[in-house]
Design a protein around this motif. Structure first.
Motif, short mmCIF file in Angstrom:
data_model
loop_
_atom_site.label_atom_id
_atom_site.label_comp_id
_atom_site.label_asym_id
_atom_site.label_seq_id
_atom_site.Cartn_x
_atom_site.Cartn_y
_atom_site.Cartn_z
N ASP A 504 22.56 4.79 -41.25
CA ASP A 504 23.18 6.12 -41.10
C ASP A 504 23.21 6.88 -42.42
OD1 ASP A 504 23.67 5.40 -38.44
OD2 ASP A 504 25.64 4.59 -38.94
N ASN A 505 22.25 6.54 -43.32
CA ASN A 505 22.16 7.20 -44.64
C ASN A 505 23.43 7.00 -45.46
OD1 ASN A 505 19.53 8.29 -44.21
ND2 ASN A 505 20.44 9.94 -42.98
N ARG A 506 24.04 5.85 -45.32
CA ARG A 506 25.25 5.54 -46.08
C ARG A 506 25.00 4.27 -46.90
NH1 ARG A 506 30.12 5.50 -41.94
NH2 ARG A 506 31.27 5.19 -43.91
N ARG A 507 25.23 4.38 -48.22
CA ARG A 507 24.97 3.26 -49.12
C ARG A 507 25.84 2.06 -48.74
NH1 ARG A 507 26.29 4.46 -54.88
NH2 ARG A 507 25.31 2.42 -55.18
N GLY A 508 25.23 0.90 -48.78
CA GLY A 508 25.96 -0.33 -48.56
C GLY A 508 26.14 -0.73 -47.12
N LEU A 509 25.75 0.11 -46.16
CA LEU A 509 25.85 -0.26 -44.75
C LEU A 509 24.54 -0.89 -44.29
CD1 LEU A 509 27.77 2.64 -42.98
CD2 LEU A 509 28.64 0.53 -43.99
N MET A 510 24.66 -2.08 -43.74
CA MET A 510 23.50 -2.82 -43.24
C MET A 510 23.64 -3.01 -41.73
SD MET A 510 21.94 -3.27 -46.08
CE MET A 510 22.33 -3.14 -47.83
N ARG A 511 22.51 -2.93 -41.03
CA ARG A 511 22.56 -3.05 -39.58
C ARG A 511 21.56 -4.09 -39.11
NH1 ARG A 511 23.01 2.40 -37.28
NH2 ARG A 511 25.18 1.98 -37.86
N TRP A 512 22.05 -4.96 -38.24
CA TRP A 512 21.23 -5.97 -37.60
C TRP A 512 21.08 -5.62 -36.12
CZ3 TRP A 512 24.34 -6.72 -41.66
CH2 TRP A 512 23.91 -7.54 -42.70
N VAL A 513 19.89 -5.56 -35.62
CA VAL A 513 19.61 -5.27 -34.22
C VAL A 513 18.94 -6.49 -33.63
CG1 VAL A 513 18.44 -3.76 -32.58
CG2 VAL A 513 19.37 -2.81 -34.72
N PHE A 514 19.50 -7.03 -32.54
CA PHE A 514 18.97 -8.27 -31.98
C PHE A 514 19.38 -8.38 -30.52
CE2 PHE A 514 23.02 -8.95 -34.01
CZ PHE A 514 23.77 -9.65 -33.07
N GLU A 515 18.72 -9.33 -29.83
CA GLU A 515 19.05 -9.65 -28.45
C GLU A 515 19.90 -10.92 -28.44
OE1 GLU A 515 18.25 -7.77 -25.80
OE2 GLU A 515 17.34 -6.33 -27.20
N LEU A 516 20.95 -10.91 -27.60
CA LEU A 516 21.84 -12.05 -27.50
C LEU A 516 21.93 -12.49 -26.04
CD1 LEU A 516 23.70 -13.95 -29.03
CD2 LEU A 516 25.58 -12.35 -28.63
N PRO A 517 21.19 -13.56 -25.68
CA PRO A 517 21.22 -14.02 -24.29
C PRO A 517 22.60 -14.56 -23.90
CG PRO A 517 19.31 -14.88 -25.47
CD PRO A 517 20.21 -14.30 -26.50
N ALA A 518 22.83 -14.63 -22.60
CA ALA A 518 24.10 -15.16 -22.09
C ALA A 518 24.29 -16.59 -22.56
CB ALA A 518 24.12 -15.09 -20.57
N GLY A 519 25.49 -16.87 -23.06
CA GLY A 519 25.83 -18.21 -23.52
C GLY A 519 25.41 -18.53 -24.93
N ASP A 520 24.64 -17.68 -25.61
CA ASP A 520 24.16 -17.95 -26.97
C ASP A 520 25.15 -17.43 -28.02
OD1 ASP A 520 22.00 -19.19 -25.97
OD2 ASP A 520 20.50 -17.90 -26.94
N THR A 521 24.89 -17.89 -29.25
CA THR A 521 25.70 -17.46 -30.39
C THR A 521 24.77 -16.98 -31.50
OG1 THR A 521 27.48 -19.03 -29.90
CG2 THR A 521 27.37 -18.16 -32.15
#
Length: 539
Positions: A504-521
Protein backbone atom coordinates in the motif's frame (compact mmCIF):
# COMPACT_ATOMS: atom_id res chain seq x y z
CA UNK A 1 -55.89 35.22 12.33
CA UNK A 2 -58.84 35.81 9.93
CA UNK A 3 -57.07 37.67 7.13
CA UNK A 4 -57.20 34.90 4.53
CA UNK A 5 -60.92 33.96 5.02
CA UNK A 6 -61.86 37.63 4.62
CA UNK A 7 -59.84 37.90 1.41
CA UNK A 8 -61.46 34.77 0.03
CA UNK A 9 -64.92 36.09 0.87
CA UNK A 10 -64.14 39.33 -1.00
CA UNK A 11 -62.67 37.59 -4.04
CA UNK A 12 -65.18 39.02 -6.61
CA UNK A 13 -64.50 42.55 -5.38
CA UNK A 14 -60.75 42.03 -5.51
CA UNK A 15 -61.02 40.66 -9.03
CA UNK A 16 -62.95 43.70 -10.15
CA UNK A 17 -60.11 45.86 -8.82
CA UNK A 18 -57.65 43.78 -10.90
CA UNK A 19 -55.80 42.74 -7.73
CA UNK A 20 -55.68 39.05 -6.89
CA UNK A 21 -54.57 37.15 -3.82
CA UNK A 22 -52.62 34.24 -5.26
CA UNK A 23 -51.42 31.56 -2.80
CA UNK A 24 -48.37 29.60 -3.97
CA UNK A 25 -46.95 26.17 -3.20
CA UNK A 26 -43.48 24.63 -3.34
CA UNK A 27 -43.15 22.74 -6.62
CA UNK A 28 -39.44 21.92 -6.78
CA UNK A 29 -36.51 21.77 -4.35
CA UNK A 30 -32.83 21.18 -5.05
CA UNK A 31 -30.98 20.42 -1.82
CA UNK A 32 -27.22 21.06 -1.67
CA UNK A 33 -24.66 20.43 1.04
CA UNK A 34 -25.58 23.48 3.18
CA UNK A 35 -28.42 25.17 1.32
CA UNK A 36 -31.37 24.58 -0.96
CA UNK A 37 -32.80 26.21 -4.07
CA UNK A 38 -36.59 26.36 -3.83
CA UNK A 39 -39.14 26.96 -6.58
CA UNK A 40 -42.77 27.72 -5.84
CA UNK A 41 -45.49 28.26 -8.42
CA UNK A 42 -48.98 29.68 -8.73
CA UNK A 43 -51.41 29.71 -11.62
CA UNK A 44 -53.53 32.71 -12.65
CA UNK A 45 -56.48 33.38 -14.95
CA UNK A 46 -56.87 37.10 -15.67
CA UNK A 47 -58.60 39.33 -18.22
CA UNK A 48 -56.69 41.67 -20.50
CA UNK A 49 -54.96 44.59 -18.79
CA UNK A 50 -52.64 45.24 -15.89
CA UNK A 51 -53.02 43.28 -12.67
CA UNK A 52 -51.38 42.76 -9.31
CA UNK A 53 -50.87 39.28 -7.87
CA UNK A 54 -50.43 39.34 -4.08
CA UNK A 55 -48.44 36.27 -3.00
CA UNK A 56 -48.72 36.17 0.81
CA UNK A 57 -47.06 32.90 1.79
CA UNK A 58 -43.28 32.97 1.38
CA UNK A 59 -41.65 31.42 4.48
CA UNK A 60 -39.27 33.51 6.58
CA UNK A 61 -36.52 30.98 5.81
CA UNK A 62 -36.34 32.32 2.25
CA UNK A 63 -33.32 34.56 1.64
CA UNK A 64 -35.12 37.39 -0.10
CA UNK A 65 -32.01 38.86 -1.76
CA UNK A 66 -31.92 35.65 -3.83
CA UNK A 67 -35.58 35.94 -4.92
CA UNK A 68 -36.20 35.74 -8.66
CA UNK A 69 -39.60 36.01 -10.40
CA UNK A 70 -40.59 34.48 -13.74
CA UNK A 71 -43.98 34.84 -15.48
CA UNK A 72 -45.47 32.67 -18.22
CA UNK A 73 -48.54 33.83 -20.19
CA UNK A 74 -48.15 37.53 -19.40
CA UNK A 75 -45.51 40.26 -19.21
CA UNK A 76 -43.74 40.84 -15.92
CA UNK A 77 -43.79 44.52 -15.00
CA UNK A 78 -42.42 44.58 -11.43
CA UNK A 79 -42.19 42.67 -8.18
CA UNK A 80 -42.39 44.18 -4.69
CA UNK A 81 -41.39 42.68 -1.36
CA UNK A 82 -42.88 43.57 1.99
CA UNK A 83 -40.15 43.58 4.61
CA UNK A 84 -42.51 42.89 7.52
CA UNK A 85 -44.15 39.50 7.99
CA UNK A 86 -47.81 38.59 7.92
CA UNK A 87 -49.62 35.88 9.84
CA UNK A 88 -51.41 33.17 7.88
CA UNK A 89 -54.05 30.75 9.22
CA UNK A 90 -52.84 27.38 10.42
CA UNK A 91 -53.60 24.55 8.01
CA UNK A 92 -53.27 21.33 10.03
CA UNK A 93 -51.77 18.17 8.61
CA UNK A 94 -53.58 14.81 8.70
CA UNK A 95 -51.30 13.74 11.56
CA UNK A 96 -52.12 16.88 13.52
CA UNK A 97 -55.87 16.49 12.88
CA UNK A 98 -55.77 12.85 14.05
CA UNK A 99 -53.89 13.77 17.24
CA UNK A 100 -56.24 16.70 17.89
CA UNK A 101 -59.28 14.45 17.38
CA UNK A 102 -57.84 11.94 19.87
CA UNK A 103 -57.62 14.72 22.48
CA UNK A 104 -61.22 15.80 21.80
CA UNK A 105 -62.49 12.19 22.02
CA UNK A 106 -60.84 11.68 25.43
CA UNK A 107 -62.18 15.00 26.69
CA UNK A 108 -65.70 13.96 25.59
CA UNK A 109 -65.36 10.55 27.32
CA UNK A 110 -64.22 12.20 30.56
CA UNK A 111 -67.10 14.70 30.44
CA UNK A 112 -69.62 11.89 29.84
CA UNK A 113 -68.31 9.86 32.79
CA UNK A 114 -68.36 12.91 35.05
CA UNK A 115 -72.02 13.49 34.09
CA UNK A 116 -72.80 9.87 35.00
CA UNK A 117 -71.00 10.27 38.34
CA UNK A 118 -73.03 13.39 39.11
CA UNK A 119 -76.27 11.59 38.24
CA UNK A 120 -75.40 8.60 40.45
CA UNK A 121 -74.57 10.84 43.39
CA UNK A 122 -77.80 12.82 42.92
CA UNK A 123 -79.72 9.53 42.99
CA UNK A 124 -77.93 8.64 46.23
CA UNK A 125 -78.82 11.98 47.74
CA UNK A 126 -82.46 11.45 46.72
CA UNK A 127 -82.44 8.02 48.40
CA UNK A 128 -81.03 9.55 51.55
CA UNK A 129 -83.77 12.22 51.50
CA UNK A 130 -86.41 9.51 51.08
CA UNK A 131 -84.98 7.61 54.04
CA UNK A 132 -85.08 10.74 56.18
CA UNK A 133 -88.68 11.38 55.20
CA UNK A 134 -89.74 7.83 56.07
CA UNK A 135 -87.94 8.03 59.39
CA UNK A 136 -89.74 11.29 60.19
CA UNK A 137 -93.03 9.73 59.12
CA UNK A 138 -92.59 6.84 61.56
CA UNK A 139 -91.75 9.23 64.37
CA UNK A 140 -94.92 11.28 63.79
CA UNK A 141 -97.24 8.21 64.02
CA UNK A 142 -98.88 7.61 67.45
CA UNK A 143 -99.32 3.83 67.90
CA UNK A 144 -101.82 4.33 70.76
CA UNK A 145 -104.38 6.02 68.53
CA UNK A 146 -103.78 4.28 65.23
CA UNK A 147 -105.21 1.01 63.98
CA UNK A 148 -102.75 -1.77 64.87
CA UNK A 149 -102.93 -3.28 61.38
CA UNK A 150 -102.32 0.11 59.82
CA UNK A 151 -99.38 0.70 62.14
CA UNK A 152 -97.98 -2.71 61.25
CA UNK A 153 -98.35 -2.06 57.51
CA UNK A 154 -96.83 1.41 57.85
CA UNK A 155 -93.92 0.05 59.82
CA UNK A 156 -93.29 -2.66 57.26
CA UNK A 157 -93.47 -0.18 54.38
CA UNK A 158 -91.06 2.21 56.12
CA UNK A 159 -88.57 -0.62 56.73
CA UNK A 160 -88.71 -1.92 53.15
CA UNK A 161 -88.45 1.52 51.56
CA UNK A 162 -85.63 2.54 53.89
CA UNK A 163 -83.74 -0.65 53.00
CA UNK A 164 -84.35 -0.10 49.29
CA UNK A 165 -83.27 3.54 49.43
CA UNK A 166 -80.17 2.67 51.43
CA UNK A 167 -79.21 -0.09 48.99
CA UNK A 168 -79.74 2.26 46.07
CA UNK A 169 -77.53 4.89 47.72
CA UNK A 170 -74.77 2.34 48.37
CA UNK A 171 -74.95 0.92 44.85
CA UNK A 172 -74.91 4.40 43.34
CA UNK A 173 -71.85 5.42 45.36
CA UNK A 174 -70.04 2.21 44.41
CA UNK A 175 -70.81 2.78 40.71
CA UNK A 176 -69.63 6.40 41.04
CA UNK A 177 -66.29 5.28 42.50
CA UNK A 178 -65.78 2.83 39.61
CA UNK A 179 -66.44 5.60 37.12
CA UNK A 180 -64.03 7.91 38.99
CA UNK A 181 -61.26 5.31 38.54
CA UNK A 182 -62.06 5.22 34.82
CA UNK A 183 -61.85 9.01 34.76
CA UNK A 184 -58.38 8.86 36.35
CA UNK A 185 -57.21 6.42 33.66
CA UNK A 186 -58.68 8.56 30.90
CA UNK A 187 -57.06 11.70 32.34
CA UNK A 188 -53.65 9.96 32.11
CA UNK A 189 -54.45 9.03 28.49
CA UNK A 190 -55.52 12.62 27.86
CA UNK A 191 -52.23 13.95 29.22
CA UNK A 192 -50.30 11.62 26.90
CA UNK A 193 -52.52 12.59 23.94
CA UNK A 194 -51.96 16.30 24.61
CA UNK A 195 -48.21 15.75 24.78
CA UNK A 196 -48.35 13.87 21.46
CA UNK A 197 -50.27 16.79 19.96
CA UNK A 198 -47.81 19.34 21.32
CA UNK A 199 -44.76 17.65 19.75
CA UNK A 200 -46.27 17.62 16.26
CA UNK A 201 -44.71 20.64 14.55
CA UNK A 202 -46.97 22.94 12.59
CA UNK A 203 -46.07 25.25 9.79
CA UNK A 204 -44.52 28.59 10.63
CA UNK A 205 -47.40 31.06 10.39
CA UNK A 206 -45.14 34.08 9.92
CA UNK A 207 -44.80 34.67 6.18
CA UNK A 208 -43.50 37.30 3.80
CA UNK A 209 -45.54 38.87 1.03
CA UNK A 210 -44.52 39.46 -2.58
CA UNK A 211 -46.60 41.49 -5.02
CA UNK A 212 -46.09 40.85 -8.75
CA UNK A 213 -47.33 43.25 -11.39
CA UNK A 214 -48.24 41.69 -14.76
CA UNK A 215 -49.79 42.83 -18.02
CA UNK A 216 -51.84 40.65 -20.36
CA UNK A 217 -52.65 41.72 -23.93
CA UNK A 218 -55.71 39.43 -23.93
CA UNK A 219 -57.51 37.33 -21.35
CA UNK A 220 -55.00 34.65 -20.47
CA UNK A 221 -54.03 31.83 -18.19
CA UNK A 222 -50.47 31.66 -16.96
CA UNK A 223 -48.12 30.86 -14.10
CA UNK A 224 -45.69 32.67 -11.82
CA UNK A 225 -42.53 30.94 -10.57
CA UNK A 226 -40.69 32.25 -7.54
CA UNK A 227 -37.12 31.00 -7.02
CA UNK A 228 -35.04 31.63 -3.92
CA UNK A 229 -32.35 30.07 -1.71
CA UNK A 230 -32.59 29.00 1.91
CA UNK A 231 -29.52 28.38 4.07
CA UNK A 232 -29.23 25.82 6.87
CA UNK A 233 -32.85 24.67 6.79
CA UNK A 234 -32.42 21.49 4.70
CA UNK A 235 -30.09 18.50 4.68
CA UNK A 236 -29.58 15.19 2.96
CA UNK A 237 -27.14 12.31 3.30
CA UNK A 238 -26.63 9.23 1.18
CA UNK A 239 -27.34 5.80 2.67
CA UNK A 240 -25.75 2.55 1.46
CA UNK A 241 -26.63 -1.01 2.42
CA UNK A 242 -23.96 -3.55 1.36
CA UNK A 243 -25.17 -7.12 0.76
CA UNK A 244 -22.42 -9.70 0.22
CA UNK A 245 -23.51 -12.97 -1.39
CA UNK A 246 -20.93 -15.76 -0.99
CA UNK A 247 -22.25 -17.99 -3.75
CA UNK A 248 -20.17 -19.71 -6.43
CA UNK A 249 -19.96 -16.32 -8.19
CA UNK A 250 -19.75 -13.86 -5.27
CA UNK A 251 -21.43 -10.48 -5.71
CA UNK A 252 -21.83 -7.30 -3.72
CA UNK A 253 -25.23 -5.67 -4.02
CA UNK A 254 -25.41 -2.00 -3.02
CA UNK A 255 -28.85 -0.64 -2.20
CA UNK A 256 -28.60 3.13 -2.44
CA UNK A 257 -30.93 5.58 -0.76
CA UNK A 258 -30.95 9.03 0.81
CA UNK A 259 -32.20 10.56 4.05
CA UNK A 260 -33.84 13.96 3.53
CA UNK A 261 -35.22 16.47 6.03
CA UNK A 262 -36.28 20.11 5.93
CA UNK A 263 -37.08 22.84 8.46
CA UNK A 264 -38.14 25.64 6.15
CA UNK A 265 -41.27 26.43 8.17
CA UNK A 266 -43.75 25.02 5.68
CA UNK A 267 -44.77 21.51 4.71
CA UNK A 268 -43.94 20.21 1.24
CA UNK A 269 -46.58 18.39 -0.81
CA UNK A 270 -45.94 16.84 -4.24
CA UNK A 271 -42.52 18.45 -4.56
CA UNK A 272 -40.07 17.47 -7.30
CA UNK A 273 -36.88 16.70 -5.40
CA UNK A 274 -33.29 17.03 -6.62
CA UNK A 275 -30.17 16.35 -4.54
CA UNK A 276 -26.67 17.60 -5.27
CA UNK A 277 -23.23 17.36 -3.68
CA UNK A 278 -22.47 20.86 -4.98
CA UNK A 279 -21.93 23.57 -2.36
CA UNK A 280 -23.10 26.99 -3.68
CA UNK A 281 -22.09 28.55 -0.34
CA UNK A 282 -18.44 27.74 -1.04
CA UNK A 283 -15.83 29.71 -2.97
CA UNK A 284 -16.55 30.25 -6.64
CA UNK A 285 -13.01 31.36 -7.53
CA UNK A 286 -9.47 30.79 -6.25
CA UNK A 287 -8.54 32.80 -3.21
CA UNK A 288 -6.45 35.88 -3.77
CA UNK A 289 -2.68 35.55 -3.55
CA UNK A 290 -1.18 38.39 -1.53
CA UNK A 291 2.29 39.88 -1.91
CA UNK A 292 4.74 38.64 0.69
CA UNK A 293 7.77 40.86 1.29
CA UNK A 294 10.77 40.66 3.62
CA UNK A 295 13.11 43.35 4.99
CA UNK A 296 16.46 43.38 6.73
CA UNK A 297 16.98 44.96 10.14
CA UNK A 298 19.85 45.26 12.53
CA UNK A 299 19.87 42.42 15.04
CA UNK A 300 18.48 43.20 18.47
CA UNK A 301 21.15 44.14 21.06
CA UNK A 302 22.06 41.44 23.56
CA UNK A 303 20.04 41.44 26.78
CA UNK A 304 21.62 43.19 29.78
CA UNK A 305 23.21 41.19 32.58
CA UNK A 306 20.71 39.51 34.85
CA UNK A 307 21.64 41.80 37.78
CA UNK A 308 20.79 44.88 35.71
CA UNK A 309 17.68 43.55 34.01
CA UNK A 310 15.33 44.94 36.62
CA UNK A 311 16.70 48.48 36.09
CA UNK A 312 17.04 48.37 32.33
CA UNK A 313 14.59 50.00 30.01
CA UNK A 314 12.44 47.46 28.17
CA UNK A 315 13.37 46.87 24.56
CA UNK A 316 10.41 47.46 22.24
CA UNK A 317 10.92 45.89 18.83
CA UNK A 318 9.30 47.27 15.73
CA UNK A 319 6.16 45.32 14.81
CA UNK A 320 6.42 43.05 11.79
CA UNK A 321 3.44 43.35 9.45
CA UNK A 322 2.86 40.58 6.93
CA UNK A 323 0.15 41.04 4.32
CA UNK A 324 -1.63 37.73 4.05
CA UNK A 325 -5.17 36.44 3.52
CA UNK A 326 -6.96 35.70 6.82
CA UNK A 327 -10.19 34.20 5.51
CA UNK A 328 -11.58 31.66 7.95
CA UNK A 329 -13.89 30.10 5.41
CA UNK A 330 -12.70 27.60 2.84
CA UNK A 331 -14.43 25.07 0.61
CA UNK A 332 -12.90 21.80 -0.52
CA UNK A 333 -14.06 20.11 -3.68
CA UNK A 334 -12.80 16.99 -5.41
CA UNK A 335 -14.00 16.41 -8.93
CA UNK A 336 -17.42 17.29 -10.31
CA UNK A 337 -20.60 17.36 -8.23
CA UNK A 338 -22.93 14.37 -8.13
CA UNK A 339 -26.64 15.07 -8.58
CA UNK A 340 -29.71 12.90 -8.10
CA UNK A 341 -33.27 13.48 -9.20
CA UNK A 342 -35.96 11.50 -7.41
CA UNK A 343 -38.41 9.88 -9.77
CA UNK A 344 -41.70 10.97 -8.15
CA UNK A 345 -42.98 13.89 -6.06
CA UNK A 346 -42.47 13.73 -2.30
CA UNK A 347 -44.31 15.02 0.77
CA UNK A 348 -42.17 16.21 3.67
CA UNK A 349 -43.35 17.87 6.88
CA UNK A 350 -41.21 20.72 8.16
CA UNK A 351 -39.16 19.88 11.25
CA UNK A 352 -40.99 16.64 11.96
CA UNK A 353 -39.53 13.80 9.96
CA UNK A 354 -36.59 12.50 8.01
CA UNK A 355 -37.61 10.62 4.88
CA UNK A 356 -35.62 7.74 3.44
CA UNK A 357 -35.92 7.52 -0.32
CA UNK A 358 -34.69 4.56 -2.33
CA UNK A 359 -32.52 5.43 -5.32
CA UNK A 360 -31.35 2.28 -7.08
CA UNK A 361 -29.47 -0.98 -6.69
CA UNK A 362 -26.00 -1.78 -8.01
CA UNK A 363 -24.58 -5.30 -8.28
CA UNK A 364 -20.80 -5.71 -8.61
CA UNK A 365 -18.62 -8.86 -8.85
CA UNK A 366 -16.70 -9.49 -5.61
CA UNK A 367 -13.46 -11.28 -4.84
CA UNK A 368 -13.67 -13.02 -1.46
CA UNK A 369 -10.60 -13.49 0.74
CA UNK A 370 -9.50 -13.50 4.38
CA UNK A 371 -7.37 -10.68 5.79
CA UNK A 372 -5.17 -10.92 8.89
CA UNK A 373 -2.84 -8.32 10.37
CA UNK A 374 -0.03 -8.09 12.90
CA UNK A 375 -2.18 -6.56 15.65
CA UNK A 376 -3.96 -7.75 18.75
CA UNK A 377 -6.60 -9.50 16.63
CA UNK A 378 -6.86 -13.24 17.17
CA UNK A 379 -8.82 -14.02 13.99
CA UNK A 380 -8.78 -13.23 10.30
CA UNK A 381 -11.59 -11.18 8.75
CA UNK A 382 -13.81 -11.77 5.75
CA UNK A 383 -13.09 -9.27 2.97
CA UNK A 384 -14.64 -8.47 -0.41
CA UNK A 385 -12.57 -6.73 -3.08
CA UNK A 386 -14.69 -4.83 -5.62
CA UNK A 387 -14.17 -2.50 -8.55
CA UNK A 388 -16.64 0.33 -9.14
CA UNK A 389 -17.89 -0.41 -12.64
CA UNK A 390 -21.11 1.58 -12.20
CA UNK A 391 -19.76 4.58 -14.11
CA UNK A 392 -20.47 7.01 -11.26
CA UNK A 393 -18.93 7.91 -7.92
CA UNK A 394 -19.98 6.20 -4.69
CA UNK A 395 -19.98 8.89 -2.01
CA UNK A 396 -18.24 8.68 1.34
CA UNK A 397 -20.70 8.24 4.22
CA UNK A 398 -20.21 7.81 7.99
CA UNK A 399 -22.27 4.63 8.34
CA UNK A 400 -22.95 1.87 5.82
CA UNK A 401 -24.85 -1.24 6.90
CA UNK A 402 -23.23 -4.59 6.08
CA UNK A 403 -25.18 -7.79 5.40
CA UNK A 404 -23.67 -11.25 4.89
CA UNK A 405 -25.89 -13.76 3.10
CA UNK A 406 -28.90 -11.63 4.09
CA UNK A 407 -28.01 -11.30 7.82
CA UNK A 408 -27.10 -7.91 9.30
CA UNK A 409 -23.58 -7.95 10.81
CA UNK A 410 -22.96 -4.28 11.62
CA UNK A 411 -22.23 -0.82 10.24
CA UNK A 412 -19.09 1.21 9.70
CA UNK A 413 -17.90 4.17 7.64
CA UNK A 414 -17.39 3.97 3.89
CA UNK A 415 -14.60 6.08 2.37
CA UNK A 416 -16.26 6.41 -1.03
CA UNK A 417 -15.16 5.03 -4.39
CA UNK A 418 -14.73 6.86 -7.69
CA UNK A 419 -15.73 5.20 -10.94
CA UNK A 420 -13.21 2.60 -12.07
CA UNK A 421 -11.36 2.43 -8.74
CA UNK A 422 -10.94 -0.57 -6.43
CA UNK A 423 -11.52 -1.00 -2.70
CA UNK A 424 -11.89 -3.65 0.00
CA UNK A 425 -14.86 -4.00 2.34
CA UNK A 426 -14.82 -5.93 5.62
CA UNK A 427 -17.65 -8.26 6.65
CA UNK A 428 -16.69 -9.42 10.13
CA UNK A 429 -14.35 -11.96 11.75
CA UNK A 430 -13.88 -15.55 10.62
CA UNK A 431 -13.81 -17.37 13.95
CA UNK A 432 -12.37 -20.52 12.41
CA UNK A 433 -9.20 -18.76 11.21
CA UNK A 434 -7.19 -18.46 14.45
CA UNK A 435 -4.24 -16.08 14.51
CA UNK A 436 -1.39 -16.21 17.02
CA UNK A 437 1.71 -13.96 17.10
CA UNK A 438 4.55 -14.59 19.56
CA UNK A 439 8.16 -13.56 20.19
CA UNK A 440 10.56 -16.52 20.06
CA UNK A 441 13.81 -14.73 20.85
CA UNK A 442 14.87 -11.22 21.90
CA UNK A 443 18.45 -10.20 22.61
CA UNK A 444 19.37 -6.77 23.98
CA UNK A 445 21.26 -5.05 26.79
CA UNK A 446 19.39 -3.16 29.48
CA UNK A 447 15.68 -3.79 29.34
CA UNK A 448 13.14 -0.98 29.55
CA UNK A 449 11.38 1.64 27.50
CA UNK A 450 14.74 3.14 26.44
CA UNK A 451 17.44 0.66 25.46
CA UNK A 452 21.02 1.95 25.84
CA UNK A 453 22.61 -0.99 24.01
CA UNK A 454 23.90 -0.57 20.47
CA UNK A 455 22.12 -3.59 19.01
CA UNK A 456 18.94 -5.57 19.29
CA UNK A 457 17.81 -8.83 17.71
CA UNK A 458 14.24 -10.15 17.75
CA UNK A 459 12.57 -13.22 16.24
CA UNK A 460 8.76 -13.32 15.91
CA UNK A 461 6.53 -16.14 14.71
CA UNK A 462 3.06 -15.85 13.19
CA UNK A 463 0.73 -18.82 13.07
CA UNK A 464 -2.63 -18.93 11.28
CA UNK A 465 -4.73 -22.09 11.71
CA UNK A 466 -7.65 -22.90 9.43
CA UNK A 467 -10.21 -24.68 11.62
CA UNK A 468 -13.02 -24.22 9.08
CA UNK A 469 -14.23 -26.77 6.54
CA UNK A 470 -13.35 -24.63 3.50
CA UNK A 471 -10.22 -23.41 1.75
CA UNK A 472 -9.33 -19.73 2.07
CA UNK A 473 -7.33 -17.22 0.07
CA UNK A 474 -5.46 -15.21 2.74
CA UNK A 475 -3.63 -11.88 2.80
CA UNK A 476 -1.51 -11.34 5.91
CA UNK A 477 -0.02 -7.88 6.55
CA UNK A 478 2.89 -7.53 8.97
CA UNK A 479 5.47 -4.91 9.78
CA UNK A 480 9.18 -4.44 10.26
CA UNK A 481 10.85 -1.43 11.91
CA UNK A 482 11.93 1.44 9.69
CA UNK A 483 14.83 3.82 10.22
CA UNK A 484 14.59 7.58 10.33
CA UNK A 485 18.32 8.09 10.85
CA UNK A 486 21.23 7.06 8.65
CA UNK A 487 23.21 5.78 11.67
CA UNK A 488 20.44 3.35 12.56
CA UNK A 489 20.86 0.09 10.67
CA UNK A 490 17.89 -2.26 10.38
CA UNK A 491 18.10 -5.66 8.75
CA UNK A 492 15.44 -8.31 8.45
CA UNK A 493 14.76 -11.74 7.07
CA UNK A 494 11.45 -13.62 6.74
CA UNK A 495 10.62 -17.23 5.97
CA UNK A 496 8.66 -17.51 3.81
CA UNK A 497 9.52 -14.15 2.21
CA UNK A 498 6.70 -11.62 1.74
CA UNK A 499 4.79 -11.44 -1.50
CA UNK A 500 4.90 -7.63 -1.48
CA UNK A 501 7.25 -5.22 0.29
CA UNK A 502 6.13 -1.73 1.27
CA UNK A 503 2.51 -2.77 0.75
CA UNK A 504 0.00 0.00 0.00
CA UNK A 505 3.03 2.27 -0.62
CA UNK A 506 3.78 2.37 3.10
CA UNK A 507 7.31 1.76 4.38
CA UNK A 508 7.76 -1.26 6.57
CA UNK A 509 4.48 -2.99 5.67
CA UNK A 510 4.93 -6.48 4.27
CA UNK A 511 2.19 -8.61 2.78
CA UNK A 512 1.99 -12.36 2.34
CA UNK A 513 -0.60 -13.76 -0.08
CA UNK A 514 -1.23 -17.50 0.08
CA UNK A 515 -3.82 -20.27 -0.02
CA UNK A 516 -4.77 -21.99 3.24
CA UNK A 517 -6.62 -25.31 2.81
CA UNK A 518 -9.13 -26.50 5.39
CA UNK A 519 -7.43 -27.95 8.44
CA UNK A 520 -3.94 -26.60 7.55
CA UNK A 521 -1.71 -24.19 9.43
CA UNK A 522 0.44 -21.41 7.96
CA UNK A 523 3.56 -20.37 9.87
CA UNK A 524 5.90 -17.48 9.19
CA UNK A 525 9.01 -16.34 11.09
CA UNK A 526 10.58 -12.92 10.76
CA UNK A 527 13.91 -11.88 12.27
CA UNK A 528 14.90 -8.24 12.70
CA UNK A 529 18.27 -6.84 13.78
CA UNK A 530 19.05 -3.21 14.63
CA UNK A 531 22.35 -1.50 15.45
CA UNK A 532 23.34 2.10 16.19
CA UNK A 533 26.32 4.11 17.55
CA UNK A 534 27.25 3.78 21.22
CA UNK A 535 26.66 7.45 21.91
CA UNK A 536 23.05 7.26 20.73
CA UNK A 537 19.91 5.89 22.34
CA UNK A 538 17.14 4.00 20.59
CA UNK A 539 13.65 5.36 21.01
Amino acid sequence: MRVLPVLIALWPAISAAETYVAPSTVSQATIYAHSASIKRTLNFDVPAGRHELIIPDLPTSAEMETLRVEVEGARLIYSKLREDTTTTPHTPTAEYEAAEQAVHDLEDQIASLQDQITELRLSGEAAQAQTAFLTQLGQNTDPSTADPEAVRALSQMIGEETRRAGSAAIEGEAAARLLERQVLDLEEDLQIARQALDVIPVEDRDRRQVTVGIEAAVATQGAVTLSYVTYGHTWWVQVYDFYLDRSDAPTLTIERGVLVAQQTGENWTDVALNLSTMDPTGDLAPRRVWTRSYRLEDPAPPPPPESMSALAEPIVEAPVIVEESTSSFAAYSEGLAVSYTYGEPVDLISGAEAMRLQLDTLTLPAEIYAAATETSDDTAFLMARITNTSGEELLAIPFAARFLNGAYIGSREFDGLVAGDETQLAFGPIDGLRLDTRTLDRTEGDRGVISRTNSERRVREVELRNLTDEDWSVEYTGQIPTSQHEDLYIGWDAAPPPTTENADNRRGLMRWVFELPAGDTWTMQIETEMSWPDNKVLR
